[in-house]
Design an enzyme around this catalytic site. Structure first.
Site, PDB file in Angstrom:
ATOM      1  N   GLY A  95       0.834  -1.206   0.000  1.00 37.24           N
ATOM      2  CA  GLY A  95       0.000   0.000   0.000  1.00 37.24           C
ATOM      3  C   GLY A  95       0.860   1.243   0.000  1.00 37.24           C
ATOM      4  O   GLY A  95       0.488   2.270   0.570  1.00 37.24           O
ATOM      5  N   HIS A 319      -8.427   1.540  20.817  1.00 39.97           N
ATOM      6  CA  HIS A 319      -7.572   2.456  21.576  1.00 39.97           C
ATOM      7  C   HIS A 319      -8.000   2.555  23.041  1.00 39.97           C
ATOM      8  O   HIS A 319      -7.203   2.355  23.964  1.00 39.97           O
ATOM      9  CB  HIS A 319      -7.615   3.862  20.973  1.00 39.97           C
ATOM     10  CG  HIS A 319      -7.140   3.944  19.563  1.00 39.97           C
ATOM     11  ND1 HIS A 319      -6.281   3.036  19.006  1.00 39.97           N
ATOM     12  CD2 HIS A 319      -7.406   4.852  18.578  1.00 39.97           C
ATOM     13  CE1 HIS A 319      -6.026   3.377  17.756  1.00 39.97           C
ATOM     14  NE2 HIS A 319      -6.701   4.465  17.469  1.00 39.97           N
ATOM     15  N   ARG A 544     -18.418  20.704  24.439  1.00 36.90           N
ATOM     16  CA  ARG A 544     -17.863  19.565  25.173  1.00 36.90           C
ATOM     17  C   ARG A 544     -18.559  18.270  24.795  1.00 36.90           C
ATOM     18  O   ARG A 544     -18.172  17.203  25.246  1.00 36.90           O
ATOM     19  CB  ARG A 544     -18.001  19.785  26.681  1.00 36.90           C
ATOM     20  CG  ARG A 544     -17.152  20.918  27.242  1.00 36.90           C
ATOM     21  CD  ARG A 544     -17.277  21.022  28.761  1.00 36.90           C
ATOM     22  NE  ARG A 544     -16.858  19.805  29.423  1.00 36.90           N
ATOM     23  CZ  ARG A 544     -17.666  18.962  30.046  1.00 36.90           C
ATOM     24  NH1 ARG A 544     -18.964  19.180  30.078  1.00 36.90           N
ATOM     25  NH2 ARG A 544     -17.194  17.878  30.638  1.00 36.90           N
TER      26      ARG A 544
END
Length: 572
Positions: A95, A319, A544
């Site tokens: 790639g 994550h 927020r």
């Protein structure tokens, strides 16, 4: 007040002088588990006489304090010489014409080459369907692979070790041509590292072709697989089964770049290297934990992929869940990769599957009063997003860990786009002080591990304000990396992880059983969202996030006051 941290627990990459003594000897396929550090994670020679720090992020070269820190860390992380002198290394970027290669892989390889951290005589091969040349790849990367004044000749040398092969991803003859080209530049023990910077749709044919035609015949073969690792439990298991038929687990490196970030790696040192935290790191003292990821921009015309894959898969399921594991896991027997990953799997097994009752979903709308043109656009205004999409851009999920340490403590994962700031952090909020004698002035203590930006650890505590009375205010015990470690450059996550692969350390990579447990937790929720398409709660670009997210946190025993403002540490 300053919370000091020992210097021995962190590894910073440096630039050795370009001599024979600076040759990197790659680690063996199996690491030595008897050593506390296993000598498998770093690239140093004790004979370095001169060091220079990269000038990334505007830091000055040759910073004395940074160099001293680097010298000390280098002496602690020797690796055992495990490679013959005539060994060769080939790094293949599948790639190579794509966005990830341009933005991350080639800049990382250049940084490692510039700092003399790659193994000696490493050759780099780009492979893609585009009929490019090395010169065209260089032109494509001109904005990301840059030389500072005085580095121009070194940059030319970097591109001189590059090669390019054009071919399809499912034709055996093309891969045989790649193998021939690699063999032409190899000598002795030939080590081959393949990086799959590719869409998941071609993982299977590419890895099949690697196995059939491109495996190293005398050295090791290692394959780095980029996320996404499937879209749910079934697709992930299908990919894992395919890969495990081709390669052994120690040949596979499932990369999650968040595991290469300094403060994520520091969680283990912080937790298990400090007596001060151990006795309170449990359900008796901690009320709740929030792990958050915030971006201040929207999809910016790239909503097609985002809408198909979604932020829950892209950020939360990997994550944030990896950070949760490191925050909540029990102490491993040693710091060996498998011992650490064993404890992470145990945590995941104790996490219940998520349901719709455990989550809140939001989607950003444009702010008509914003001066920035992008901020005036909502998610549905992005022309690459399907009309009427209900894809959330701000999910929050409350996870429960049913074990002795954490039972009853909510772990809230939150991630969002188009918010008020860029930030990723772990925020551990402690319970209220029993027997309050300060008439309600006290606010809960918090330990905050800031992953990005401005890597830091700080603890919010109550202190008396100057004067005659017992008036309390919040302040912090603070370790801010750029203050404590001055101008020492923290290596980029991809730099750490690629070096880890060269030495065979899998500590910061995802194991197949971790992946299976992570998908078990999220798959029922993802299928429910996709089937029912619940309407997300709107929130304004630059805010927020939805106020319902704060209400959810409050229900999960997290108290937000909004009073505390972090202050830049003064330079004494």
């Amino acid at each position: 007040m300053i919370l000091r941290a020992g210097r021995g627990g962190h590894t910073l990459t440096t630039t050795p002088p370009p001599t024979a003594q600076s040759q990197l000897n790659c680690g063996r396929e199996k690491t030595n588990r008897s050593s506390p550090l296993h000598n498998n994670n770093n690239f140093a020679s004790d004979s370095y006489s001169k060091l220079s720090v990269s000038t990334m992020n505007g830091m000055e070269e040759g910073n004395p304090e940074g160099l001293e820190l680097l010298r000390k860390s280098l002496k602690k992380v020797q690796i055992t010489a495990g490679e013959p002198a005539d060994s060769s290394n080939v790094f293949v970027v599948f790639g190579a014409s794509g966005d990830l290669a341009k933005k991350k892989i080639y800049p990382t390889l250049w940084a490692l080459f510039r700092d003399n951290l790659l193994p000696k005589d490493t050759k780099i091969f780009g492979y893609a369907r585009s009929k490019f040349t090395v010169e065209q790849i260089r032109e494509k990367c001109v904005g990301t692979v840059k030389a500072k004044p005085g580095e121009e000749e070194l940059l030319d040398k970097f591109w001189a070790v590059n090669h390019y092969v054009a071919g399809s991803y499912d034709t055996k003859r093309d891969f045989e041509m790649l193998a021939q080209e690699m063999s032409a530049v190899e000598k002795g023990r030939n080590n081959r590292l393949f990086y799959l910077a590719l869409p998941p749709s071609v993982f299977k044919p590419v890895t099949t072709m690697i196995k059939e035609t491109c495996m190293a015949d005398k050295g090791w073969t290692r394959v780095i697989v980029e996320k996404p690792f499937g879209k749910d439990s079934a697709s992930s298991a299908d990919l894992s089964n395919h890969l495990q038929k081709l390669f052994t687990e120690d040949q596979l490196y499932r990369i999650d770049h968040y595991l290469g970030k300094e403060m994520v790696q520091n969680l283990i040192s912080l937790r298990f290297g400090n007596m001060i935290f151990g006795p309170t790191w449990n359900r008796d003292s901690i009320a709740s934990v929030i792990i958050s990821f915030k971006e201040p921009f929207g999809t910016q015309g790239r909503g097609g992929y985002f809408d198909e894959f979604g932020i829950i898969r892209d950020v939360m399921q990997n994550h944030l869940l990896q950070i949760l594991c490191l925050t909540a896991m029990e102490k491993p027997v040693t710091t060996s990769p498998d011992h650490i990953r064993d404890e992470k799997v145990k945590v995941l097994k104790a996490v219940e599957e998520l349901s719709m009752d455990d989550v809140m979903l939001g989607q950003y709308q444009g702010d008509p009063d914003a001066t920035d043109e992008d901020a005036r656009l909502g998610y549905l205004d992005d022309k690459t997003v399907p009309a009427g999409s209900t894809c959330p851009t701000f999910p929050a999920a409350a996870l429960q860990i049913r074990n002795e340490r954490w039972d009853g403590v909510p772990f809230i994962l939150r991630c969002g786009k188009a918010l008020n700031e860029r930030k990723a952090e772990v925020r551990i909020q402690y319970k209220d002080v029993p027997g309050d004698i300060f008439n309600g002035q006290t606010v809960r203590n918090e330990l905050v591990i800031r992953v990005q930006p401005n890597e830091s650890v700080y603890c919010k505590v109550m202190t008396k304000t100057p004067g005659m009375s017992f008036t309390l205010e919040e302040t912090e015990l603070d370790l801010t990396y750029k203050s404590r470690y001055k101008d020492a450059r923290l290596p980029e996550a991809y730099e750490r992880l690629i070096l880890d692969v060269f030495v065979g350390s899998q500590m910061h990579f995802v194991r197949s059983d971790e992946l299976s447990e992570a998908w078990r937790i999220f798959t029922p929720l993802l299928h429910k969202i996709e089937a029912e398409k619940p309407k997300p709660i709107p929130y304004k670009y630059g805010s927020r996030g939805p106020k319902e997210a704060d209400e959810m946190a409050e229900k999960c025993n997290f108290k937000y006051t909004g009073r505390y403002k972090w202050q830049e540490p003064s330079k004494l």
